[in-house]
Design a protein around this motif. Sequence first.
Motif, short mmCIF file in Angstrom:
data_model
loop_
_atom_site.label_atom_id
_atom_site.label_comp_id
_atom_site.label_asym_id
_atom_site.label_seq_id
_atom_site.Cartn_x
_atom_site.Cartn_y
_atom_site.Cartn_z
N VAL A 35 76.32 9.25 78.05
CA VAL A 35 74.84 9.66 78.60
C VAL A 35 74.77 10.97 78.90
N THR A 36 73.72 11.52 78.32
CA THR A 36 73.76 13.18 78.62
C THR A 36 72.25 13.50 79.02
N ALA A 37 72.00 14.42 79.93
CA ALA A 37 70.27 14.89 80.02
C ALA A 37 70.37 16.21 79.19
N THR A 38 69.37 16.19 78.46
CA THR A 38 69.20 17.31 77.58
C THR A 38 67.74 17.87 77.81
N GLU A 39 67.20 18.89 77.05
CA GLU A 39 65.96 19.47 77.24
C GLU A 39 64.89 18.29 76.67
N GLN A 40 65.54 17.65 75.80
CA GLN A 40 64.63 16.69 75.13
C GLN A 40 64.49 15.40 75.91
N GLY A 41 65.30 15.44 76.82
CA GLY A 41 65.39 14.15 77.68
C GLY A 41 66.68 13.53 77.65
N PRO A 42 66.95 12.20 78.21
CA PRO A 42 68.43 11.62 78.36
C PRO A 42 68.46 11.10 76.81
N MET A 43 69.74 11.33 76.46
CA MET A 43 70.40 10.74 75.52
C MET A 43 71.63 9.63 75.56
N ALA A 44 71.68 8.58 74.77
CA ALA A 44 72.88 7.86 74.77
C ALA A 44 73.43 7.43 73.76
N THR A 45 74.61 7.49 73.60
CA THR A 45 75.29 7.02 72.34
C THR A 45 76.61 6.05 72.47
N MET A 46 76.44 5.14 72.04
CA MET A 46 77.73 4.10 71.95
C MET A 46 79.01 4.69 71.18
N LEU A 47 80.01 4.83 71.91
CA LEU A 47 81.21 5.55 71.44
C LEU A 47 82.32 4.68 71.26
N PRO A 48 83.06 4.67 70.31
CA PRO A 48 84.59 3.96 70.54
C PRO A 48 85.52 4.82 71.20
N TRP A 49 86.41 4.15 71.74
CA TRP A 49 87.41 5.18 72.72
C TRP A 49 88.69 4.19 72.83
N ALA A 50 89.69 5.27 73.02
CA ALA A 50 91.14 4.76 73.11
C ALA A 50 91.65 5.26 74.45
N VAL A 51 92.48 4.61 75.02
CA VAL A 51 93.21 5.43 76.14
C VAL A 51 94.44 6.04 75.63
N ASP A 52 94.49 7.22 76.15
CA ASP A 52 95.74 8.03 75.82
C ASP A 52 96.73 7.72 77.14
N ASP A 53 97.56 7.11 77.31
CA ASP A 53 98.38 6.96 78.33
C ASP A 53 99.12 8.11 78.68
N GLU A 54 99.81 8.93 77.75
CA GLU A 54 100.72 9.91 77.51
C GLU A 54 99.88 11.29 78.57
N ASN A 55 98.42 11.30 78.11
CA ASN A 55 97.84 12.49 78.69
C ASN A 55 96.74 11.98 79.71
N ASN A 56 96.73 10.77 80.08
CA ASN A 56 96.08 10.41 81.16
C ASN A 56 94.51 10.38 80.60
N THR A 57 93.98 10.33 79.42
CA THR A 57 92.75 10.52 78.99
C THR A 57 92.21 9.42 78.36
N LEU A 58 90.79 9.30 78.27
CA LEU A 58 90.10 8.74 77.37
C LEU A 58 89.62 9.28 76.41
N VAL A 59 89.90 8.93 75.05
CA VAL A 59 89.46 9.70 73.86
C VAL A 59 88.58 8.79 73.10
N GLY A 60 87.32 9.69 72.76
CA GLY A 60 86.21 9.08 72.02
C GLY A 60 86.03 9.65 70.84
N HIS A 61 85.24 9.24 69.98
CA HIS A 61 84.66 9.66 68.83
C HIS A 61 83.19 9.57 68.56
N MET A 62 82.60 10.60 68.09
CA MET A 62 81.33 10.69 67.83
C MET A 62 81.23 11.26 66.28
N ALA A 63 80.28 10.66 65.62
CA ALA A 63 79.82 11.04 64.17
C ALA A 63 79.19 12.29 64.08
#
Length: 79
Positions: A35-63
Amino acid sequence: MLRERLTPMYTPRPFTVSPEQARDLLREITVGQLVTATEQGPMATMLPWAVDDENNTLVGHMARPNAQWQMPWQGQALV
């Protein structure tokens, strides 16, 4: 990429989880909303993700056809 350290949200003791429990939950869900706020208003996108344990991050993909990745954000993004 700039990574800010944010103050954790207050969580009442009965609802606290350990970092390991949080990672396990994120592994089970595998999808979330960006979810982000933009000049056009709020936007929300469903994103698949994976947990990257080695780097302690959440990795997602947006088309690429999704307009949200091209819109400048105002403030913080929420996942």
